[in-house]
Design a protein around this motif. Structure first.
Motif, short mmCIF file in Angstrom:
data_model
loop_
_atom_site.label_atom_id
_atom_site.label_comp_id
_atom_site.label_asym_id
_atom_site.label_seq_id
_atom_site.Cartn_x
_atom_site.Cartn_y
_atom_site.Cartn_z
N GLU A 70 47.67 36.25 178.50
CA GLU A 70 47.22 35.88 177.16
C GLU A 70 47.97 34.67 176.62
OE1 GLU A 70 47.09 37.85 172.68
OE2 GLU A 70 47.23 39.15 174.44
N ASN A 71 49.27 34.58 176.94
CA ASN A 71 50.08 33.47 176.42
C ASN A 71 50.31 32.35 177.43
OD1 ASN A 71 51.25 34.44 173.60
ND2 ASN A 71 51.27 36.23 174.96
N ASN A 72 49.69 32.47 178.61
CA ASN A 72 49.79 31.46 179.66
C ASN A 72 51.24 31.09 179.97
OD1 ASN A 72 48.73 29.74 181.59
ND2 ASN A 72 48.62 27.99 180.18
N VAL A 73 52.05 32.13 180.23
CA VAL A 73 53.45 31.92 180.54
C VAL A 73 53.77 32.61 181.86
CG1 VAL A 73 54.12 33.94 179.17
CG2 VAL A 73 55.82 32.19 179.68
N LYS A 82 62.72 36.58 173.65
CA LYS A 82 61.72 37.16 172.75
C LYS A 82 60.55 37.75 173.52
CE LYS A 82 58.80 33.10 171.84
NZ LYS A 82 57.54 33.74 172.29
N ASP A 83 60.24 37.17 174.69
CA ASP A 83 59.13 37.69 175.48
C ASP A 83 59.43 39.11 175.96
OD1 ASP A 83 57.55 35.26 175.43
OD2 ASP A 83 59.02 34.42 176.82
N PHE A 84 60.67 39.37 176.32
CA PHE A 84 61.03 40.70 176.82
C PHE A 84 61.02 41.75 175.72
CE2 PHE A 84 62.38 38.02 180.25
CZ PHE A 84 62.16 38.79 181.38
N PHE A 85 61.30 41.33 174.50
CA PHE A 85 61.18 42.26 173.37
C PHE A 85 59.70 42.64 173.19
CE2 PHE A 85 65.30 40.49 172.62
CZ PHE A 85 66.01 41.48 171.95
N HIS A 86 58.81 41.65 173.34
CA HIS A 86 57.38 41.94 173.27
C HIS A 86 56.96 42.88 174.39
CE1 HIS A 86 56.22 39.36 169.96
NE2 HIS A 86 56.85 38.32 170.50
N PHE A 87 57.54 42.67 175.60
CA PHE A 87 57.19 43.54 176.73
C PHE A 87 57.55 44.99 176.42
CE2 PHE A 87 57.96 39.95 180.06
CZ PHE A 87 56.82 39.30 179.60
#
Length: 364
Positions: A212-215, A223-228
């Motif tokens: 979804e975020n093309n990363v 911050k991505d891992f908090f979202h995970f």
């Protein structure tokens, strides 16, 4: 004069027989009190379904019903049945505020200048009927119409799953967690097992997020891992608590897998971020309830799907990650049976079915 129905019990768990009785009572009266009662180490407590949890679940079941009020009555400091009727009724009069008890007898208006409603107890045990009537209460007595009981459900929840109230299903759900390193077939395995058992599958949120975020894996930030963590937890909870849960849920990865990847990619960059991540991970991991964990060993070719970090394709890196994940699983889920499988895909599929079948047969 208004009439209030009272239905009491342990509700370990609440089932359709209870719900049917409560529904009838609320149509025969102006209002109904559902009294969730119990004490420390009662039959609910013995299966980790304590009084507070039962009270919350029953109240959740009737959250939008204005004709039903759910109250909690703690019997821990009262004499055990049949010696505790008087203190039990005294406490009930306090928490409902709709009648008074003096010397064990029931009054509505004579002792106080308040026009209390008439109280009607609904019971299916004759000894309860006789006791309450001797104290002046009106009692509606009748055998249960459903061939179901809380005892039957506790002993065999999957067989009686359709009788089980929705909020209680999360407690009795059999939840299978599948973990391992990337590109080892665990997502395909989870989907195939879900199809075979007609069970909902919790998919890996991290891959959904990256698409979804093309990363890509090697571009991730703290911050991505908090979202995970939060996304995976939300997805799992929505399925375990939701109407598609038929008693068995298959999950592809969990917060521990996210923690292992955090340690591999992020840890050490920012100590404050590390502390915040560890606090969130610890909180979420404690809430996860797994019946068994299937750990898929790294076998087969590491495939580039356009998002994976290809350094993981190196055997040494992949094995280091796998060993670290094993240590985290051992540390954070020490009491959950963990099975390690490492054959080809078909062998892993058959072995996983054997593990799940044994667990389901044991529970039944």
């Amino acid at each position: 004069m208004e009439t209030y129905g009272i239905i009491f019990g342990t509700f370990a768990p609440l089932h359709t027989g209870h719900i049917d009785l409560i529904t009838k009572a609320k149509r025969e009266n102006d209002h109904v009190f559902v009294v969730v009662s119990g004490y420390k180490e009662d039959r609910g407590d013995k299966i980790n379904l304590n009084l507070q949890k039962r009270f919350r679940y029953v109240r959740e079941a009737f959250a939008k019903d204005e004709l039903v009020t759910v109250v909690k009555l703690d019997e821990t400091d009262m004499p055990r049945y049949p010696d505790g009727w008087t203190p039990w009724l005294n406490e009930l009069s306090v928490i409902t505020k709709n009648f008074v008890v003096k010397d064990g007898k029931y009054y509505t208006k004579d002792l106080v200048d308040i026009d209390f409603p008439k109280i009607v107890f609904y019971v299916s045990e004759k000894e309860y009927k006789d006791e309450l009537e001797s104290r002046g209460f009106t009692v509606k007595y009748g055998e249960r119409n459903f061939n179901i009981s809380a005892t039957k459900i506790r002993n065999n929840p999957r067989t009686y799953w359709n009788f089980l109230s929705l909020p209680f299903r999360r407690h009795f759900s059999t939840n299978i967690l599948i973990v391992g390193s990337a590109s080892n077939g665990k997502t395909t395995l989870a989907k195939d097992l879900g199809r075979f058992y007609l069970a909902p599958v919790v998919l890996e949120y991290a891959r959904e997020y990256e698409v979804e975020n093309n990363v890509k894996d090697d571009e991730l930030m703290p911050k991505d891992f908090f979202h995970f963590l939060l996304g995976q937890n939300k997805n799992a909870s929505s399925i375990i608590d939701g109407p598609t849960n038929n008693g068995l849920v298959i999950a592809d990865t969990n917060s521990t897998v996210t923690a292992a990847y955090y340690d591999s990619y992020i840890r050490g960059i920012d100590k404050e971020e590390d502390l915040a991540f560890d606090k969130l991970y610890s909180s979420l991991a404690r809430k996860e309830k797994w019946s068994s964990i299937i750990f898929v060993e790294p076998t087969g070719k590491y495939v580039d799907d356009g998002f994976r970090d290809m350094t993981m394709a190196e055997d040494e890196v992949r094995n280091d990650f796998t060993n670290h994940l094993k240590e985290l699983i051992k540390k954070d889920f020490p009491n959950v049976p963990t099975y390690f499988i490492g054959g080809n895909y078909l062998e892993n599929y058959e072995k996983s079915k054997e593990i799940i079948d044994n667990l389901l047969n044991k529970e039944n």
